[in-house]
Write an enzyme that holds these catalytic residues in place. Structure first.
Site, short mmCIF file in Angstrom:
data_model
loop_
_atom_site.label_atom_id
_atom_site.label_comp_id
_atom_site.label_asym_id
_atom_site.label_seq_id
_atom_site.Cartn_x
_atom_site.Cartn_y
_atom_site.Cartn_z
N TYR A 124 -2.08 -0.21 10.96
CA TYR A 124 -2.19 -0.91 9.67
C TYR A 124 -0.97 -0.63 8.80
O TYR A 124 -0.30 -1.56 8.33
CB TYR A 124 -3.47 -0.48 8.93
CG TYR A 124 -3.46 -0.85 7.46
CD1 TYR A 124 -3.50 -2.17 7.05
CD2 TYR A 124 -3.36 0.15 6.48
CE1 TYR A 124 -3.47 -2.51 5.70
CE2 TYR A 124 -3.32 -0.18 5.13
CZ TYR A 124 -3.37 -1.51 4.74
OH TYR A 124 -3.32 -1.84 3.40
N THR A 166 0.82 -1.22 0.00
CA THR A 166 0.00 0.00 0.00
C THR A 166 0.85 1.26 0.00
O THR A 166 1.96 1.26 0.54
CB THR A 166 -0.91 -0.01 1.25
OG1 THR A 166 -1.54 1.26 1.37
CG2 THR A 166 -0.12 -0.25 2.54
#
Ligand code: NAD
Ligand code: DAU
Length: 366
Positions: free
Chosen positions: A162, A137
């Site tokens: 995260y 990501t």
């Protein structure tokens, strides 16, 4: 144009019952008939085997329920299928949940990735015809201000549990390449949207609430900016990188479509009104400004020029076209939303999501 051809024959796909993994498998399995795919997925709240029913009878597809951090299981799968490729999607993927339960993210995203890498290292030894692709990501790079773009050389600066756990996984993949020579690539993508996305994420949540005329929570003042990428464009980029990127490289995959959250929310509400023949703009009244996400990254934006120059990849869908198709998909599949909605009202939604709506936005109230 640097390139290093890899030809997958036996592929372990992890997390293939989730949003991006399902879209990847639904596109790849029926078309890449010479390639065998095994989908290892724990079927957490975010995974749905039903997404992939159309593949279950195909001879080049098999499903295995299980945990990527279960070393014995991963070893047995490598033993039985002699994988030459891992496409690693499996993760805990929702930032808000990582704030509530960070250790679940460390376990799956860090320990799970380490387990896959370690089994692959022991099985593959010095084989050169293999490849580990980590699907990562843009959040590992932290937050941008109003100007500038992330590039492949931007230093890592994750700001949520995260993104820190995904950064840890990226570092492990790079370490296995540098230390053991494992043929590995990493792709860092921006915000995906499209069919089959769990309705905890902004776009399906807004569509679902617009359909049922429930409040639409907008964090802070809705000024945060994301770069939106259609999931099928992302899947095509993954295939391109998997097959053609040099070992040890990273590529950023962006949609080139920056929008503020407020703009996206209004666009979606208007598209749902139009599709359901409601009065234009009538669903905008559903917007509720709610308490902001702690540590909310202000802006993500990617410079995709390395992927364009090296591998000739660019997104093929405009955001307007992609969102229109996405709204049409969710409206045509109410049973999918209904089925996932029943899983949506778990503890997370009762303790955090509803509280947020009920509390309103303290900033706005001042
Ligand atoms: P998702 O949450 O929809 O799906 C994750 C899948 O992984 C689910 O099927 C779940 O059951 C499975 N899973 C979770 N823990 C597991 C475990 N321990 N063992 C086996 N399976 C497990 O996520 P997504 O949006 O499809 O994201 C896929 C990958 O892409 C993730 O690695 C994510 O970090 C990355 N990514 C997502 C986006 C995005 O916008 N969604 C953008 C860039 C990168
Ligand atoms: O950038 C890539 C990342 O994009 C992926 O790595 C993550 O897995 C994926 O979840 C996504 O992260 P975001 O946090 O950006 O996505 P989310 O859909 O949760 O939120 C998008 C923006 O909308 C963000 O600024 C927070 C805001 N938001 C979100 C929700 C769920 C709201 O304003 N209201 C909401 O109800």
């Amino acid at each position: 144009m640097p390139s290093n051809r890899h030809t997958p024959r036996s592929v372990l796909v992890t997390g293939g019952a989730g949003f991006i993994g399902s879209n990847y498998l639904l596109a790849a399995v029926p078309t890449q008939t010479a390639v065998r795919f095994v989908n290892l997925d724990a079927l957490t709240y975010a995974g749905q085997r039903e997404n992939l029913m159309s593949l279950e009878d195909l001879p080049n597809y098999a499903f295995q329920q299980g945990d990527i951090a279960d070393r014995g299981l991963v070893e047995r799968l490598f033993e039985s299928h002699n994988f030459d490729t891992v496409i690693h999607f499996a993760a805990e993927s929702h930032v808000d949940r990582s704030i509530l339960d960070p250790l679940a993210f460390v376990r799956t995203n860090v320990l799970g990735t380490a387990t896959l890498l370690e089994v692959a290292r022991q099985r593959w030894k010095s084989r050169g015809d293999v490849r580990f692709h980590h699907v990562s990501t843009d959040e590992v790079f932290g937050a941008l201000g109003p100007e500038g773009f992330f590039t492949e050389d931007t230093p890592y600066a994750p700001r949520s549990p995260y993104s820190a756990s995904k950064a840890g996984a990226d570092h492990l993949v790079r370490a296995y390449h540098e230390t053991y020579g494992m043929p590995a690539v990493i792709s860092n993508a921006s915000n995906n949207y499209g069919p089959l996305q769990y309705p905890e994420k902004l776009i399906p949540l807004v569509i679902q609430n617009a359909v049922s005329q429930d409040p639409v929570p907008v964090y802070g003042m809705g000024e945060n900016v994301r770069d939106w990428l259609h999931v099928l464009d992302h899947c095509e980029a993954i295939d391109r990188i998997l097959r053609s990127a040099p070992d040890g490289t990273t590529y950023l995959v962006g949609g080139g479509e920056e929008r503020s959250n407020m703009d996206i929310v209004h666009l979606l509400l208007d598209l749902v009104d139009e599709a359901l023949s409601r009065e234009a703009g009538s669903s905008r009244r559903l917007v509720r400004f709610v308490t902001d996400r702690p540590g909310h990254d202000f802006r993500y934006a990617l410079d995709g020029s390395r992927l364009a120059a090296d591998l000739d990849w660019r997104p093929s869908r405009s955001l307007e076209q992609g969102l229109r198709e996405t709204v049409a998909w969710y409206l045509a599949n109410p049973e999918w939303l209904e089925q996932t909605r029943s899983r949506t009202y778990d503890e997370y939604y009762t303790t955090q999501y509803r509280d947020r709506i009920d509390a309103g936005n303290p900033i706005q109230a001042r």
